[in-house]
Design a protein around this motif. Structure first.
Motif, PDB file in Angstrom:
ATOM      1  N   HIS A  16       0.771  -1.216  -0.060  1.00 42.74           N
ATOM      2  CA  HIS A  16      -0.085  -0.155   0.005  1.00 42.74           C
ATOM      3  C   HIS A  16       0.928   1.316   0.018  1.00 42.74           C
ATOM      4  O   HIS A  16       0.655   2.275  -0.678  1.00 42.74           O
ATOM      5  N   ALA A  17       1.824   1.123   0.642  1.00 42.82           N
ATOM      6  CA  ALA A  17       2.685   2.435   0.812  1.00 42.82           C
ATOM      7  C   ALA A  17       3.692   2.644  -0.385  1.00 42.82           C
ATOM      8  O   ALA A  17       3.916   3.498  -0.962  1.00 42.82           O
ATOM      9  N   ASP A  18       3.968   1.449  -1.158  1.00 43.19           N
ATOM     10  CA  ASP A  18       4.883   1.454  -2.343  1.00 43.19           C
ATOM     11  C   ASP A  18       4.182   0.092  -3.264  1.00 43.19           C
ATOM     12  O   ASP A  18       5.240  -0.811  -2.904  1.00 43.19           O
ATOM     13  N   GLY A  19       3.658   0.248  -4.114  1.00 42.53           N
ATOM     14  CA  GLY A  19       3.106  -0.921  -4.703  1.00 42.53           C
ATOM     15  C   GLY A  19       4.026  -1.592  -5.841  1.00 42.53           C
ATOM     16  O   GLY A  19       4.106  -2.318  -6.317  1.00 42.53           O
ATOM     17  N   ARG A  20       5.367  -0.519  -5.981  1.00 44.40           N
ATOM     18  CA  ARG A  20       6.441  -1.282  -6.739  1.00 44.40           C
ATOM     19  C   ARG A  20       7.348  -1.772  -5.934  1.00 44.40           C
ATOM     20  O   ARG A  20       8.506  -2.387  -6.487  1.00 44.40           O
ATOM     21  N   ARG A  21       7.251  -2.021  -4.676  1.00 41.18           N
ATOM     22  CA  ARG A  21       8.138  -2.899  -3.722  1.00 41.18           C
ATOM     23  C   ARG A  21       8.302  -4.303  -4.356  1.00 41.18           C
ATOM     24  O   ARG A  21       7.550  -5.001  -4.856  1.00 41.18           O
ATOM     25  N   THR A  22       9.724  -4.700  -4.351  1.00 43.91           N
ATOM     26  CA  THR A  22       9.924  -5.894  -4.950  1.00 43.91           C
ATOM     27  C   THR A  22       9.735  -6.965  -3.868  1.00 43.91           C
ATOM     28  O   THR A  22       9.801  -6.637  -2.655  1.00 43.91           O
ATOM     29  N   PHE A  53      -2.764  -2.885  -8.895  1.00 42.90           N
ATOM     30  CA  PHE A  53      -1.778  -2.054  -8.234  1.00 42.90           C
ATOM     31  C   PHE A  53      -1.957  -0.764  -9.265  1.00 42.90           C
ATOM     32  O   PHE A  53      -2.147  -0.747 -10.362  1.00 42.90           O
ATOM     33  N   THR A  54      -1.817   0.380  -8.371  1.00 46.94           N
ATOM     34  CA  THR A  54      -1.920   1.763  -8.996  1.00 46.94           C
ATOM     35  C   THR A  54      -1.030   2.566  -8.553  1.00 46.94           C
ATOM     36  O   THR A  54      -0.160   2.330  -7.821  1.00 46.94           O
ATOM     37  N   VAL A  55      -1.110   3.864  -9.272  1.00 45.19           N
ATOM     38  CA  VAL A  55      -0.127   4.895  -9.101  1.00 45.19           C
ATOM     39  C   VAL A  55      -1.050   6.131  -8.172  1.00 45.19           C
ATOM     40  O   VAL A  55      -1.880   6.221  -8.697  1.00 45.19           O
TER      41      VAL A  55
END
Length: 146
Positions: A16-22, A53-55
């Motif tokens: 939720h804090a960073d949808g691009r987190r690996t 997942f959104t921006v």
């Protein structure tokens, strides 16, 4: 209802804090292997807990610095789908919430300035089934993470 444990909740909070987190970034934080994190995220997606997942966009940087909610009241026989379609015709509409009671819907809008807001409200008022509006200006907002 899908069963989620504390580790699932941690993973959801991180995404939720960073949808691009690996997966490899999250694994040490929850004490699991990368493969185990991947399996958990895949399960959360398959069961519909994670729907996408959104921006997040800073609308003020796009010139849409004013937020408002517009309550829409419609004639009693207006179908819910028509209420939503009416609101979404305006590109300034960010979200439509149909609600029980009076009014019939709560419409979230983003606009450039007060004059632009007036134009959007006028457009909503001219829609066929709308019988009234009430506008609430946003002064600030806070979002709970998860």
């Amino acid at each position: 209802m899908t069963q989620v444990d504390d580790i699932d909740r941690q993973l959801l909070s991180m995404l939720h804090a960073d949808g691009r987190r690996t997966f490899s970034e999250m694994a040490p934080e929850v004490g699991l292997s990368v493969a185990a994190v991947k399996r958990r995220i895949d399960r959360l997606r398959e069961t519909g807990v994670i729907t996408g997942f959104t921006v997040q966009v800073d609308q003020t940087k796009l010139g849409l610095g004013i937020g408002a909610f517009v309550e829409l009241s419609c004639t009693g026989s207006t179908p819910v789908g028509e209420i939503v379609r009416t609101a979404y015709r305006a590109p300034e509409v960010q979200a439509v919430f149909t609600i029980a009671g009076d009014p019939d819907a709560l419409v979230q809008v983003r606009v450039r300035d007060i004059e632009h807001l007036q134009q959007v409200i006028d457009g909503l008022r001219r829609a066929g089934h709308v019988t009234g509006t009430k506008t609430l200006m946003v002064l600030g907002s806070w979002t709970r993470e998860s």
